[in-house]
Design a protein around this motif. Structure first.
Motif, PDB file in Angstrom:
ATOM      1  N   LEU A   5     -18.241  -2.974  -6.844  1.00 18.10           N
ATOM      2  CA  LEU A   5     -18.671  -4.259  -6.275  1.00 18.10           C
ATOM      3  C   LEU A   5     -17.903  -4.593  -5.004  1.00 18.10           C
ATOM      4  CD1 LEU A   5     -20.155  -7.023  -6.576  1.00 18.10           C
ATOM      5  CD2 LEU A   5     -18.246  -7.763  -7.967  1.00 18.10           C
ATOM      6  N   THR A   6     -16.691  -4.065  -4.890  1.00 17.99           N
ATOM      7  CA  THR A   6     -15.804  -4.585  -3.858  1.00 17.99           C
ATOM      8  C   THR A   6     -15.795  -3.740  -2.585  1.00 17.99           C
ATOM      9  OG1 THR A   6     -13.970  -3.454  -4.928  1.00 17.99           O
ATOM     10  CG2 THR A   6     -14.318  -5.753  -5.498  1.00 17.99           C
ATOM     11  N   THR A   7     -16.864  -2.963  -2.351  1.00 19.17           N
ATOM     12  CA  THR A   7     -17.024  -2.325  -1.048  1.00 19.17           C
ATOM     13  C   THR A   7     -18.159  -3.053  -0.333  1.00 19.17           C
ATOM     14  OG1 THR A   7     -18.707  -0.811  -1.867  1.00 19.17           O
ATOM     15  CG2 THR A   7     -16.423  -0.089  -2.037  1.00 19.17           C
TER      16      THR A   7
ATOM     17  N   ALA B 163      -2.296 -14.256  -3.918  1.00 18.59           N
ATOM     18  CA  ALA B 163      -1.975 -13.005  -4.607  1.00 18.59           C
ATOM     19  C   ALA B 163      -2.052 -11.805  -3.661  1.00 18.59           C
ATOM     20  CB  ALA B 163      -2.921 -12.797  -5.787  1.00 18.59           C
ATOM     21  N   SER B 164      -2.463 -12.040  -2.392  1.00 18.37           N
ATOM     22  CA  SER B 164      -2.565 -10.924  -1.449  1.00 18.37           C
ATOM     23  C   SER B 164      -1.203 -10.654  -0.820  1.00 18.37           C
ATOM     24  CB  SER B 164      -3.561 -11.265  -0.342  1.00 18.37           C
ATOM     25  OG  SER B 164      -4.822 -11.524  -0.886  1.00 18.37           O
ATOM     26  N   ASP B 165      -0.984  -9.398  -0.457  1.00 17.63           N
ATOM     27  CA  ASP B 165       0.248  -9.043   0.247  1.00 17.63           C
ATOM     28  C   ASP B 165       0.002  -9.178   1.732  1.00 17.63           C
ATOM     29  OD1 ASP B 165       2.281  -8.419  -1.590  1.00 17.63           O
ATOM     30  OD2 ASP B 165       1.097  -6.681  -2.227  1.00 17.63           O
TER      31      ASP B 165
ATOM     32  N   GLY C  18      -5.845  -5.192  -0.896  1.00 19.21           N
ATOM     33  CA  GLY C  18      -5.145  -5.075  -2.179  1.00 19.21           C
ATOM     34  C   GLY C  18      -4.461  -6.356  -2.634  1.00 19.21           C
ATOM     35  N   LEU C  19      -4.344  -6.498  -3.946  1.00 22.51           N
ATOM     36  CA  LEU C  19      -3.731  -7.678  -4.552  1.00 22.51           C
ATOM     37  C   LEU C  19      -2.467  -7.259  -5.289  1.00 22.51           C
ATOM     38  CD1 LEU C  19      -6.783  -9.393  -6.273  1.00 22.51           C
ATOM     39  CD2 LEU C  19      -5.490 -10.282  -4.357  1.00 22.51           C
ATOM     40  N   ASP C  20      -1.543  -8.187  -5.389  1.00 19.87           N
ATOM     41  CA  ASP C  20      -0.388  -7.986  -6.251  1.00 19.87           C
ATOM     42  C   ASP C  20      -0.814  -8.397  -7.659  1.00 19.87           C
ATOM     43  OD1 ASP C  20       1.873  -8.505  -7.831  1.00 19.87           O
ATOM     44  OD2 ASP C  20       3.115  -8.770  -6.041  1.00 19.87           O
TER      45      ASP C  20
ATOM     46  N   LEU D 207     -12.359 -10.446  -2.604  1.00 20.33           N
ATOM     47  CA  LEU D 207     -11.645 -10.845  -1.391  1.00 20.33           C
ATOM     48  C   LEU D 207     -10.335 -10.090  -1.271  1.00 20.33           C
ATOM     49  CD1 LEU D 207     -12.281 -14.696  -1.398  1.00 20.33           C
ATOM     50  CD2 LEU D 207     -13.448 -12.915  -0.098  1.00 20.33           C
ATOM     51  N   GLY D 208      -9.635  -9.940  -2.408  1.00 14.90           N
ATOM     52  CA  GLY D 208      -8.348  -9.251  -2.393  1.00 14.90           C
ATOM     53  C   GLY D 208      -8.481  -7.810  -1.927  1.00 14.90           C
TER      54      GLY D 208
END
Ligand SMILES: Nc1ncnc2c1ncn2[C@@H]1O[C@H](COP(=O)(O)OP(=O)(O)OP(=O)(O)O)[C@@H](O)[C@H]1O
Ligand SMILES: [Mg+2]
Lengths: 523, 311
Positions: free
Chosen positions: A276-278, B150-152, B111-113, B105-106
Motif C-alpha cells: 500500500l505504501t508505494t 514518529a518520523s526520523d 521510515g518510522l521509528d 506517510l511514514g
C-alpha cells in the motif's frame, strides 16, 4: 422548521445547472425514441412486422420491459425509454441527495450551518424537497415534450408523472442510504445497489415470474400501461413507497450522530501492508473498488448484448432504413450489430476512464494531496502512478466488456470461438478512451479549474457515434471525436494506423498535463 | 558541516499573490538549527501560505526561499525526506485506517521509528483501526501528529497542529516537541494558542498582512512593550511627565500610576527612587497584551477581505 427555506434557496441556486442538464437528458431520451421510431418505419405494415418480431425477443424484454403496443409510437417510446428513464432519475436523485447530505457532512461545511440557528432537520428537509422538485421538473419536461410530439395527452402526462414518482422513490431510498452509511462513497454504493436491484427485479420478472416485477417500483411505473390502456393505480403505490422511505429517513436521522451513520464503520487493519505504501500501490488501492465495480458492470452489459446471439435480423426488423444503420461498413448484419454494440460498450467504459483520470483532481480538491506531497513522493511520481492505474483499469474494464460479450454470445449460439475476437475488438477501443484520459490530464495539469470539461469530450464521443452519421454531420466535426477514427470492428477490418496515432495523441496530452502539473500551484 | 546558527529555513523578500490578493508581501523569516520557532499572526496573515511556499506546494512570485540550504520548489521531494509536515486541517481517506495512514506517510518519508510510533499511539490514546471519516477532528489531527512525530527527521513544520486537541493531548504534544528539540531537531510552529507558544518557543516571528512585523525571543518582545507601574512615594515625583516613554501618567499626591516602555523602566524607577519609594508594583505585559498590540489596530488595518477569510 426554521432555516429550511434558506437552505432550499441555497441548494436550488447551487444545483440549477444540474437540474437543467438532467432534465434535458431525460427528455432527450424519451423524445429521441419517438423521433427515431417515426423515421425508421415507412409503412404501418412494416412497423407491425417489426413489432411482432421484437415482442418475442427475451433479451430486449429483459433490458427494457414488458412488450406492449409495440406497433405504436407511444408503445415504443414507453418500452424503449421507461426503464432507462427510471434509472436516470434514480441516479439524479442519488447525486442530488448525496451532495447535500453526506458530501456536506464529510466536508464539515454542514456542521457550521447546523450550529447556526436552524432547526435540526432543516438541511435534510431542504435536500428532500430539492430532489423532489428536480424530479417534478424532469417529469414535466418529458410529459410536455411527448404531448407536443404529439402523442396522446393523458398517456404522455402519465409517462411524466410515473417517471417523477420513480424519482421520488429513489430520493427516499437515497435519503435512507445517507443515514445508514457514514461516507459519501458508501451512500452512493447503497443507493446504486438499490437502483440495480430494482431494475434487475423487473428484468427477471418480465421474462419469468411476473410477481417479481410487482416488487419493483420500475415495474409499477411500467404497469401504468401508458399508450396501451392507461391506469393510475400503480402510481399510488409509487407515491406510498416514496412517502414511507422518506419517513424512514427522518426516523433514522434522529437516531444517528452527526458525521456518523446508523451502520457503524467497520474497523480495519492497524498497520499498512507494504504494497500500500508505494506510489503505485497507493494509486491502485485508491481506485481498486471502482475498477472492480466498473469491470463487473460492463461485463454484465456485454453479456446482455452477447446473449442476443446471431438472431439479430429479427431484432432489427426488415426495414432497410434500420438495417442501414448497422451495416455502414458493408459487413454482415450480425457483425454490423456487434460493431455498434462494441462501440457502446467502449463509450460506457470510457465513463470509468474519465472519472479515473479525474481522480487526482478530486483528491487535490478534498485536500488530501498536500500531506502526501510533503513527503519524499514527487509530484511527477504521484501523478504518473495514477496514469498507470487509469491505463490498467481501462484495459481491465474493456476486457470485461469484451469477455462478457463473447461469453454471452457463446452461451446462446453454442459457438465459443468468438470470445477471443470480441475481446480483442473491444480492447482496441483503449486508444480513443485514453485520448479522453489525456484530455483530462491536460486540463488537470494546466487548467485545473476546467478539469471537469473532460466529460464534454466523452459527451462529444457519444453524440458523434449515435447522431453523427444519422444527422450527416460534417466530417471535421465527427473527426473531433477520438472514436470516429477507429475501424468499426468486427464489421470492418482492424486498422493499426488510427490506433497507434490515437495512442500517440493520448501520450502527448498526458505528457503536457504532467509537465503542467509539475509547474503549477497546488490548490 | 553543521555549525551553530545554521539557518534551516531562510526566507527573504518573499512575495506571493493570488489574483489580486497579495498574500505575502516581502516577507522575511529565519529559523535556525535547534530552535522552536513560533510563527504567529492574525487570521489571513499569510502563515499557511508561507508554509506552503516553503514546502514547494506554491510557487513564489519573487524573493529568496531556502530550505536546508536548497530550493524547495526544485528539490521538493528530496528536501521533504528531512522534514515532517502537519496541516491544521487533516483530511483522511475514507477507507484507510489511521494506522495505515501513519505507515503510508511514514514510509513515503523514508521510515518510522517503530518504538516511538507505538509510544505515540499509546500516549495519544489513538485507535489506529478506525477508518478516515469515523475519526473526530481531534483524532484526525492525532493521526497526522503521530506520523510526523514518529518520523526520523530534522525539521517539523507544524501549521496549527493542535487545533481540536483536548488539553491533556496538548500537553502530550508539547512533551514530544520538547523531546524532539532536545534531540537536536528544529521546529517551525504556527499557532494561535499562546500558552503553547510561551511554553515551547525559543523565538517567535509575528506577521501581519503578509509582512513580518516583529521577531525575537519572547523576552525581547516583552521588552518592546510597556510595563504598568503603581508607586506610593514619600513626596510628589518630578520629571516623570517629561520622561520619554511614559504614558497615561496619573499622579494623585504621593501616588503615581503610569505605563512605561519597558526599555525606559530604569530611568522611570530612578525618578521614583529620588521621590522615596514606599511601595512599588510593576506588572510586565501578559502575552495576550503583547499579541493584542501586534494583532490589534495600532498597525494600519489590512483590507477587510483578507481579514474575513482565513485558513
Ligand atoms: N489558494 C488561494 N487562493 C486565493 N487566495 C488565497 C489562497 N490561499 C490563501 N489565500 C489568501 O491569502 C491570505 C493569507 O492566507 P493564509 O491561509 O496564509 O493565512 P493564515 O495566516 O494561515 O491564516 P489562519 O490563521 O486563519 O490560518 C488570505 O487573505 C487568503 O484569503
Ligand atoms: Mg492558516
Amino acid at each position: 422548521m426554521t432555516g429550511t427555506g434558506r437552505f432550499l434557496v441555497a441548494f436550488l441556486r447551487r444545483d440549477r445547472w444540474h437540474y437543467l442538464w438532467w432534465a434535458l437528458g431525460a427528455t432527450l431520451l424519451y423524445y429521441s425514441q419517438a423521433v427515431s421510431v417515426k423515421g425508421l418505419y415507412t409503412t404501418q405494415a412494416e412497423f407491425d412486422r417489426a413489432a411482432a418480431s421484437m415482442q418475442d425477443n427475451t433479451a430486449f424484454i429483459a433490458m427494457a420491459g414488458p412488450a406492449r403496443a409495440l406497433n405504436t409510437i407511444g408503445g415504443q417510446v414507453m418500452w424503449q425509454a421507461s426503464a432507462f428513464g427510471a434509472v436516470v432519475v434514480g441516479l439524479m436523485s442519488m447525486f442530488l441527495v448525496g451532495r447535500h447530505t453526506r458530501v456536506e457532512e464529510e466536508s464539515g461545511r454542514d456542521e457550521l450551518l447546523r450550529a447556526s440557528a436552524v432547526s435540526r432537520h432543516a438541511s435534510l428537509t431542504a435536500a428532500l424537497v430539492g430532489s423532489l422538485l428536480a424530479n417534478v421538473l424532469v417529469g414535466a419536461l418529458v410529459a410536455v415534450s411527448l404531448v407536443s410530439f404529439p402523442l396522446d395527452r393523458a398517456d404522455s402526462v402519465a409517462v411524466g408523472v410515473g417517471l417523477a414518482l420513480c424519482g421520488w422513490v429513489f430520493t427516499g431510498a437515497a435519503l435512507v442510504a445517507a443515514q445508514l452509511t457514514s461516507s459519501t462513497r458508501g451512500m452512493y454504493a447503497v443507493s446504486g445497489a438499490v437502483i440495480a436491484v430494482v431494475y434487475a427485479l423487473r428484468a427477471i420478472g418480465d421474462v419469468g415470474d411476473p410477481v417479481l416485477s410487482w416488487l419493483s417500483p420500475i415495474g409499477w411505473y411500467q404497469a401504468m400501461h401508458p399508450y396501451s390502456g392507461l391506469r393510475w393505480g400503480p402510481a399510488l403505490l409509487l407515491l406510498g413507497l416514496a412517502a414511507a422511505a422518506s419517513g424512514a429517513a427522518y426516523a433514522l436521522f434522529g437516531r444517528r450522530d452527526f458525521g456518523g451513520g446508523v451502520w457503524a464503520a467497520r474497523p480495519g487493519p492497524d498497520r499498512a501492508e507494504p504494497s500500500l505504501t508505494t506510489a503505485l500501490g497507493f494509486a491502485w488501492w485508491l481506485q481498486r473498488a471502482s475498477i472492480i465495480g466498473w469491470t463487473g458492470g460492463i461485463a454484465l452489459l456485454g453479456l446482455a448484448y452477447g446473449s442476443i446471439g446471431d438472431d439479430v435480423g429479427t431484432l432489427i426488423g426488415d426495414s432497410s432504413g434500420s438495417q442501414d444503420v448497422f451495416v455502414q461498413g458493408g459487413g454482415s448484419l450480425v457483425d454490423g450489430f456487434y460493431a455498434v454494440a462494441i462501440a457502446v460498450i467502449a463509450l460506457v467504459g470510457a465513463g470509468f476512464t474519465v472519472s479515473s483520470a479525474l481522480r487526482p483532481h478530486s483528491e487535490e480538491e478534498s485536500g488530501r494531496v498536500e500531506v502526501l506531497l510533503a513527503t519524499g513522493l514527487t509530484r511527477r511520481r504521484w501523478l504518473l502512478a495514477q496514469v498507470v492505474v487509469t491505463i490498467a483499469g481501462t484495459l481491465l474494464v474493456l476486457a470485461g466488456g469484451g469477455l462478457g460479450l463473447g461469453v454471452g454470445f457463446g452461451l446462446v449460439t453454442g459457438d465459443g470461438g468468438r470470445i477471443g475476437p470480441f475481446l480483442l475488438d473491444t480492447v482496441g477501443y483503449v486508444a480513443p478512451s485514453l485520448v479522453l484520459a489525456g484530455l483530462a490530464r491536460l486540463l488537470y495539469g494546466v487548467l485545473p479549474r476546467w478539469a471537469y470539461l473532460a466529460w464534454a469530450g466523452l459527451g462529444l464521443g457519444v453524440l458523434m457515434v449515435f447522431f453523427g452519421p444519422l444527422l450527416r454531420l460534417p466530417g471535421w466535426l465527427q473527426g473531433l471525436s477520438p472514436y470516429h477514427h477507429l475501424a468499426l470492428v468486427p464489421a470492418e477490418p482492424f486498422r493499426w494506423l488510427p490506433f497507434v496515432a490515437l495512442l500517440l495523441v493520448a501520450g502527448a496530452l498526458t505528457a503536457v498535463g504532467l509537465v503542467g502539473f509539475g509547474r503549477r500551484d497546488l490548490r | 558541516m553543521t555549525f551553530v546558527n545554521e539557518a534551516i529555513v531562510d526566507i527573504s523578500g518573499l512575495t506571493k499573490t493570488f489574483g489580486t490578493t497579495r498574500a505575502l508581501d516581502r516577507l522575511d523569516l529565519t529559523v535556525t538549527r535547534g530552535e522552536v520557532h513560533g510563527f504567529l499572526g492574525p487570521n489571513g496573515a499569510g502563515k499557511s501560505t508561507t508554509i506552503r511556499v516553503l514546502l514547494g506546494m506554491l510557487r513564489k512570485d519573487s524573493g529568496e526561499v531556502r530550505l536546508f540550504g536548497g530550493d524547495p520548489w526544485r528539490d521538493a521531494a528530496h528536501l521533504h525526506r528531512r522534514l515532517a509536515y502537519v496541516p491544521g486541517d487533516v483530511n483522511l481517506w475514507p477507507n484507510l485506517t489511521g494506522g495505515q495512514v501513519i505507515d503510508l506517510l511514514g514510509r513515503l518519508r523514508g521510515g518510522l521509528d517503530e518504538e516511538r510510533r507505538h509510544g505515540l499511539v499509546e500516549r495519544f490514546e489513538l485507535d489506529p483501526t478506525k477508518k478516515g471519516r469515523s475519526y473526530s477532528k481531534g483524532n484526525r489531527q492525532k493521526v497526522a501528529l503521530v506520523a510526523a512525530l514518529a518520523s526520523d527527521v530534522d525539521l517539523l513544520v507544524l501549521d496549527e497542529p493542535t487545533s481540536g486537541l483536548d488539553p491533556i493531548m496538548e500537553s502530550v504534544f508539547t512533551e514530544y516537541v520538547e523531546q524532539f528539540r532536545a534531540g537536536g531537531g528544529t521546529v517551525l510552529l504556527s499557532s494561535h494558542i499562546l500558552a503553547e507558544v510561551e511554553r515551547l518557543c525559543d523565538r517567535v516571528s509575528i506577521i501581519r498582512s503578509g509582512r513580518r512585523v516583529e521577531t525575537g525571543t519572547l523576552a525581547d518582545l516583552r521588552h518592546l512593550t510597556r510595563t504598568s507601574v503603581v508607586a506610593e512615594l514619600a513626596r510628589p515625583v518630578t520629571g516623570l511627565a517629561e520622561l520619554p516613554g511614559v504614558h497615561d501618567l496619573d499622579v494623585q499626591g504621593e501616588r503615581a500610576i503610569f505605563e512605561v516602555d519597558t526599555v525606559r523602566i530604569d530611568e522611570a524607577v530612578g525618578l521614583l527612587h529620588r521621590a522615596g519609594i514606599r511601595s512599588l508594583t510593576a506588572t510586565p505585559p501578559t502575552l495576550e497584551e503583547l499579541f493584542l498590540r501586534h494583532y490589534g489596530d495600532e498597525i494600519p488595518a489590512a483590507d477587510p477581505e483578507r481579514e474575513a477569510d482565513g485558513s
